[in-house]
Design a protein around this motif. Structure first.
Motif, PDB file in Angstrom:
ATOM      1  N   MET A 198       0.803  -1.276  -0.105  1.00 13.96           N
ATOM      2  CA  MET A 198      -0.062   0.088  -0.025  1.00 13.96           C
ATOM      3  C   MET A 198       1.070   1.252  -0.022  1.00 13.96           C
ATOM      4  O   MET A 198       1.799   1.349   0.761  1.00 13.96           O
ATOM      5  CB  MET A 198      -0.999   0.067   1.169  1.00 13.96           C
ATOM      6  CG  MET A 198      -2.004   1.146   1.330  1.00 13.96           C
ATOM      7  SD  MET A 198      -3.188   0.937   2.696  1.00 13.96           S
ATOM      8  CE  MET A 198      -2.789   2.214   3.423  1.00 13.96           C
TER       9      MET A 198
ATOM     10  N   ARG B  66       1.466   5.484  -0.429  1.00 13.58           N
ATOM     11  CA  ARG B  66       1.052   6.838   0.435  1.00 13.58           C
ATOM     12  C   ARG B  66       0.781   7.886  -0.650  1.00 13.58           C
ATOM     13  O   ARG B  66       1.563   7.955  -1.630  1.00 13.58           O
ATOM     14  CB  ARG B  66       1.852   7.233   1.594  1.00 13.58           C
ATOM     15  CG  ARG B  66       3.153   7.773   1.147  1.00 13.58           C
ATOM     16  CD  ARG B  66       4.172   8.064   2.221  1.00 13.58           C
ATOM     17  NE  ARG B  66       5.407   8.694   1.721  1.00 13.58           N
ATOM     18  CZ  ARG B  66       5.659  10.081   1.879  1.00 13.58           C
ATOM     19  NH1 ARG B  66       4.820  10.913   2.361  1.00 13.58           N
ATOM     20  NH2 ARG B  66       6.848  10.222   1.324  1.00 13.58           N
TER      21      ARG B  66
ATOM     22  N   LYS C  10      -7.424   5.831  -4.058  1.00  9.35           N
ATOM     23  CA  LYS C  10      -7.598   4.429  -4.520  1.00  9.35           C
ATOM     24  C   LYS C  10      -6.595   3.760  -5.080  1.00  9.35           C
ATOM     25  O   LYS C  10      -6.248   2.802  -5.101  1.00  9.35           O
ATOM     26  CB  LYS C  10      -9.010   4.345  -5.572  1.00  9.35           C
ATOM     27  CG  LYS C  10     -10.434   4.776  -4.692  1.00  9.35           C
ATOM     28  CD  LYS C  10     -11.298   4.979  -5.532  1.00  9.35           C
ATOM     29  CE  LYS C  10     -12.646   5.645  -4.868  1.00  9.35           C
ATOM     30  NZ  LYS C  10     -13.836   5.901  -5.994  1.00  9.35           N
TER      31      LYS C  10
ATOM     32  N   LEU D 221      -3.639   2.618  -3.049  1.00 11.95           N
ATOM     33  CA  LEU D 221      -4.148   1.253  -2.371  1.00 11.95           C
ATOM     34  C   LEU D 221      -3.640   0.172  -3.083  1.00 11.95           C
ATOM     35  O   LEU D 221      -3.594  -0.825  -2.704  1.00 11.95           O
ATOM     36  CB  LEU D 221      -5.538   1.081  -2.010  1.00 11.95           C
ATOM     37  CG  LEU D 221      -6.359   2.117  -1.300  1.00 11.95           C
ATOM     38  CD1 LEU D 221      -7.582   1.785  -1.011  1.00 11.95           C
ATOM     39  CD2 LEU D 221      -5.626   2.181   0.280  1.00 11.95           C
ATOM     40  N   GLU D 222      -3.114   0.320  -4.528  1.00  7.89           N
ATOM     41  CA  GLU D 222      -2.851  -0.823  -5.333  1.00  7.89           C
ATOM     42  C   GLU D 222      -1.367  -1.269  -4.847  1.00  7.89           C
ATOM     43  O   GLU D 222      -0.618  -0.411  -4.478  1.00  7.89           O
ATOM     44  CB  GLU D 222      -2.799  -0.304  -6.971  1.00  7.89           C
ATOM     45  CG  GLU D 222      -3.896   0.102  -7.397  1.00  7.89           C
ATOM     46  CD  GLU D 222      -4.833  -1.187  -7.730  1.00  7.89           C
ATOM     47  OE1 GLU D 222      -4.321  -2.035  -7.973  1.00  7.89           O
ATOM     48  OE2 GLU D 222      -6.228  -0.935  -7.886  1.00  7.89           O
ATOM     49  N   ASN D 223      -1.193  -2.450  -5.045  1.00  5.69           N
ATOM     50  CA  ASN D 223      -0.113  -3.131  -4.848  1.00  5.69           C
ATOM     51  C   ASN D 223       0.943  -2.561  -5.668  1.00  5.69           C
ATOM     52  O   ASN D 223       1.140  -2.019  -6.616  1.00  5.69           O
ATOM     53  CB  ASN D 223       0.089  -4.630  -4.911  1.00  5.69           C
ATOM     54  CG  ASN D 223      -0.769  -5.311  -3.885  1.00  5.69           C
ATOM     55  OD1 ASN D 223      -0.916  -4.776  -2.884  1.00  5.69           O
ATOM     56  ND2 ASN D 223      -1.350  -6.694  -4.318  1.00  5.69           N
TER      57      ASN D 223
END
Length: 92
Positions: free
Chosen positions: A1, A3, A21, A24-26
């Protein structure tokens, strides 16, 4: 995650929720919205497009109306992988 760095008081309307959003992606480490400028063309809705490779990742351009904003994305993803992820958010 990753920032999201919010160091500007102004951003394109609707950009921050999309970037939150995206963070939040890997494999996305940091997302930093940067300079806002005027664009020649006109885009009816918010669109994010990858621009160039940087040392840590990629620079993207977010456009809405006749305004554009640079967005720096620090990631280890390839350009094609990152483009696929961004395209998912552009369609929403």
């Amino acid at each position: 995650m990753g920032r999201l760095v919010l160091n500007h008081s102004t951003n394109l309307e609707g950009l921050i929720p999309i970037l939150q959003k995206l963070a939040l992606e890997n494999n996305i480490k940091t997302i930093t919205p940067a300079v806002i400028s005027r664009a020649r063309g006109r885009s009816s809705k918010l669109i994010i497009r990858l621009s160039v490779k940087t040392i840590n990742g990629y620079k993207a351009i977010a456009r809405k109306g006749n305004t554009a904003q640079e967005v720096f994305i620090s990631t280890e993803l390839s350009k094609d992988e990152l483009k696929e992820i961004i395209d998912l958010y552009n369609k929403k």
